[in-house]
Design an enzyme around this catalytic site. Structure first.
Site, PDB file in Angstrom:
ATOM      1  N   ASN A   1     130.741  31.378  -9.256  1.00  0.00           N
ATOM      2  CA  ASN A   1     130.987  30.010  -8.767  1.00  0.00           C
ATOM      3  C   ASN A   1     130.020  29.574  -7.656  1.00  0.00           C
ATOM      4  O   ASN A   1     129.962  28.382  -7.324  1.00  0.00           O
ATOM      5  CB  ASN A   1     132.440  29.839  -8.302  1.00  0.00           C
ATOM      6  CG  ASN A   1     133.446  29.814  -9.434  1.00  0.00           C
ATOM      7  OD1 ASN A   1     134.588  30.256  -9.298  1.00  0.00           O
ATOM      8  ND2 ASN A   1     133.054  29.282 -10.589  1.00  0.00           N
TER       9      ASN A   1
ATOM     10  N   ASP B   1     142.156  27.277 -13.789  1.00  0.00           N
ATOM     11  CA  ASP B   1     141.005  26.505 -14.274  1.00  0.00           C
ATOM     12  C   ASP B   1     141.392  25.084 -14.688  1.00  0.00           C
ATOM     13  O   ASP B   1     142.519  24.843 -15.114  1.00  0.00           O
ATOM     14  CB  ASP B   1     140.378  27.252 -15.461  1.00  0.00           C
ATOM     15  CG  ASP B   1     138.977  26.751 -15.768  1.00  0.00           C
ATOM     16  OD1 ASP B   1     138.358  26.114 -14.894  1.00  0.00           O
ATOM     17  OD2 ASP B   1     138.509  27.003 -16.895  1.00  0.00           O
TER      18      ASP B   1
HETATM   19  C1  IPE Z   1     136.820  30.868 -13.706  1.00  0.00           C
HETATM   20  O1  IPE Z   1     136.662  29.523 -14.002  1.00  0.00           O
HETATM   21  C2  IPE Z   1     136.841  31.086 -12.228  1.00  0.00           C
HETATM   22  C3  IPE Z   1     137.993  30.540 -11.520  1.00  0.00           C
HETATM   23  C4  IPE Z   1     139.004  29.922 -12.053  1.00  0.00           C
HETATM   24  C5  IPE Z   1     137.986  30.755 -10.099  1.00  0.00           C
HETATM   25  P1  IPE Z   1     135.220  28.895 -14.276  1.00  0.00           P
HETATM   26  O2  IPE Z   1     135.438  27.447 -14.525  1.00  0.00           O
HETATM   27  O3  IPE Z   1     134.283  29.259 -13.211  1.00  0.00           O
HETATM   28  O4  IPE Z   1     134.792  29.647 -15.619  1.00  0.00           O
HETATM   29  P2  IPE Z   1     133.800  29.211 -16.762  1.00  0.00           P
HETATM   30  O5  IPE Z   1     132.508  28.800 -16.119  1.00  0.00           O
HETATM   31  O6  IPE Z   1     134.434  28.072 -17.487  1.00  0.00           O
HETATM   32  O7  IPE Z   1     133.676  30.410 -17.641  1.00  0.00           O
HETATM   33  C1  IPE Z   2     138.740  25.962 -11.400  1.00  0.00           C
HETATM   34  O1  IPE Z   2     138.531  24.657 -11.815  1.00  0.00           O
HETATM   35  C2  IPE Z   2     138.466  26.149  -9.933  1.00  0.00           C
HETATM   36  C3  IPE Z   2     137.309  27.010  -9.639  1.00  0.00           C
HETATM   37  C4  IPE Z   2     136.541  27.570 -10.526  1.00  0.00           C
HETATM   38  C5  IPE Z   2     136.996  27.222  -8.246  1.00  0.00           C
HETATM   39  P1  IPE Z   2     137.099  24.163 -12.243  1.00  0.00           P
HETATM   40  O2  IPE Z   2     136.399  23.613 -11.059  1.00  0.00           O
HETATM   41  O3  IPE Z   2     136.359  25.227 -12.982  1.00  0.00           O
HETATM   42  O4  IPE Z   2     137.484  22.989 -13.225  1.00  0.00           O
HETATM   43  P2  IPE Z   2     136.743  22.602 -14.579  1.00  0.00           P
HETATM   44  O5  IPE Z   2     136.719  23.826 -15.433  1.00  0.00           O
HETATM   45  O6  IPE Z   2     135.371  22.145 -14.198  1.00  0.00           O
HETATM   46  O7  IPE Z   2     137.587  21.513 -15.169  1.00  0.00           O
HETATM   47 MG    MG Z   3     136.293  25.738 -14.926  1.00  0.00          MG
END
Ligand code: IPE
Ligand code: IPE
Ligand code: MG
Length: 250
Positions: free
Chosen positions: A77, A29
């Site tokens: 997602n 993340d």
């Molecule tokens: C969790 O991260 C999913 C992945 C890393 C693939 P998200 O960014 O989607 O989670 P939330 O929305 O912060 O809980």
């Molecule tokens: C994790 O990074 C990747 C996926 C969830 C696919 P994010 O895209 O959630 O990054 P932040 O949380 O917005 O910084």
């Molecule tokens: Mg995220």
């Protein structure tokens, strides 16, 4: 990649290679925030995060950790803008193609957790091929990629498959126990994660391995995933090694 330590700092702990976790889970993340900080589009963060994934995957293999599970794309997602989802799918395709070429030579296997049947056609086919090639590799190291994965979705799909087996007389309802149910999960055959790492400062699971993580140790760090490296991973493992895991005993 090698880590050279010229001199051990006072109080600095060392990784104990005889007590490594067998299975590490990582919620990758912070890609979006990493990009935003640099004035770049979120997709640039995903590209940087994919590079980090490759570095960390080889780091785990080189340490001798048999299982790595990474959260790549959740069932939630899909709520993101279509362009971002499609950029992530493109990156997945690119890295899976690379992995497919390297699995045999580099001695690893890839499996998927999550419902890959609803992915775009080309990616779905690639997942199937990756699994089938991986099955032929005599690998000591397995990477589980969570793709269209949600822990609750995994449990519901497992429950449906079990209910079908009961209805069709293949199993008896009374015989259900934790081990039997685990065999219906996408993670069947994989030991539960010992250590779950979440970078980016968020303190939640976001639907990652809720069944399997019942007795996992957790490590949270503010480092954003694209900045994560072998040094941070080692710190997480060192922290894990200081803990006493009692599993309800004394
Ligand atoms: C969790 O991260 C999913 C992945 C890393 C693939 P998200 O960014 O989607 O989670 P939330 O929305 O912060 O809980
Ligand atoms: C994790 O990074 C990747 C996926 C969830 C696919 P994010 O895209 O959630 O990054 P932040 O949380 O917005 O910084
Ligand atoms: Mg995220």
């Amino acid at each position: 990649m090698a880590f050279f330590r010229t001199k051990k700092q006072a109080g600095e702990a060392e990784l104990d290679l005889s007590r490594l976790p067998k299975h590490i889970g990582i919620i990758m993340d912070g890609n979006g925030r990493w990009a935003k900080k640099r004035g770049l589009p979120r997709t640039a963060g995903h590209a940087a995060g994919a590079e980090t994934f490759r570095t960390i995957a080889y780091h785990c293999r080189d340490l001798g950790i048999p299982y790595l599970t990474v959260y790549a794309f959740s069932t939630e997602n899909w709520k993101r803008p279509a362009e971002e989802v499609s950029a992530i799918m493109d990156l997945l395709r690119k890295y899976l193609l690379e992995a497919l070429e390297k699995m045999q030579k580099d001695g690893f296997r890839i499996r998927f957790l999550g419902d890959v049947t609803v992915l775009p056609e080309e990616l779905r086919e690639l997942c199937l091929e990756t699994v089938s090639v991986g099955n032929q590799v005599d690998a000591k190291y397995q990477i589980n990629v969570c793709l269209n994965y949600g822990g609750r979705d995994e449990i519901i799909r497992a429950a449906k498959a079990w209910a079908r087996d009961v209805a069709e007389g293949r199993v008896q309802a009374e015989d259900l126990d934790e081990a039997a149910f685990s065999r219906y999960l996408d993670s069947r055959g994989v030991p539960d994660p010992d250590l779950i790492i979440r970078p980016s400062g968020e303190l939640r699971l976001s639907n990652f391995l809720p069944w399997q993580s019942a007795y996992a140790e957790f490590y949270f760090t503010d480092v954003l995933w694209p900045d994560f490296d072998g040094k941070v991973l080692n710190e997480a493992i060192i922290d894990y090694q200081k803990r006493s895991r009692r599993f309800g005993g004394i």
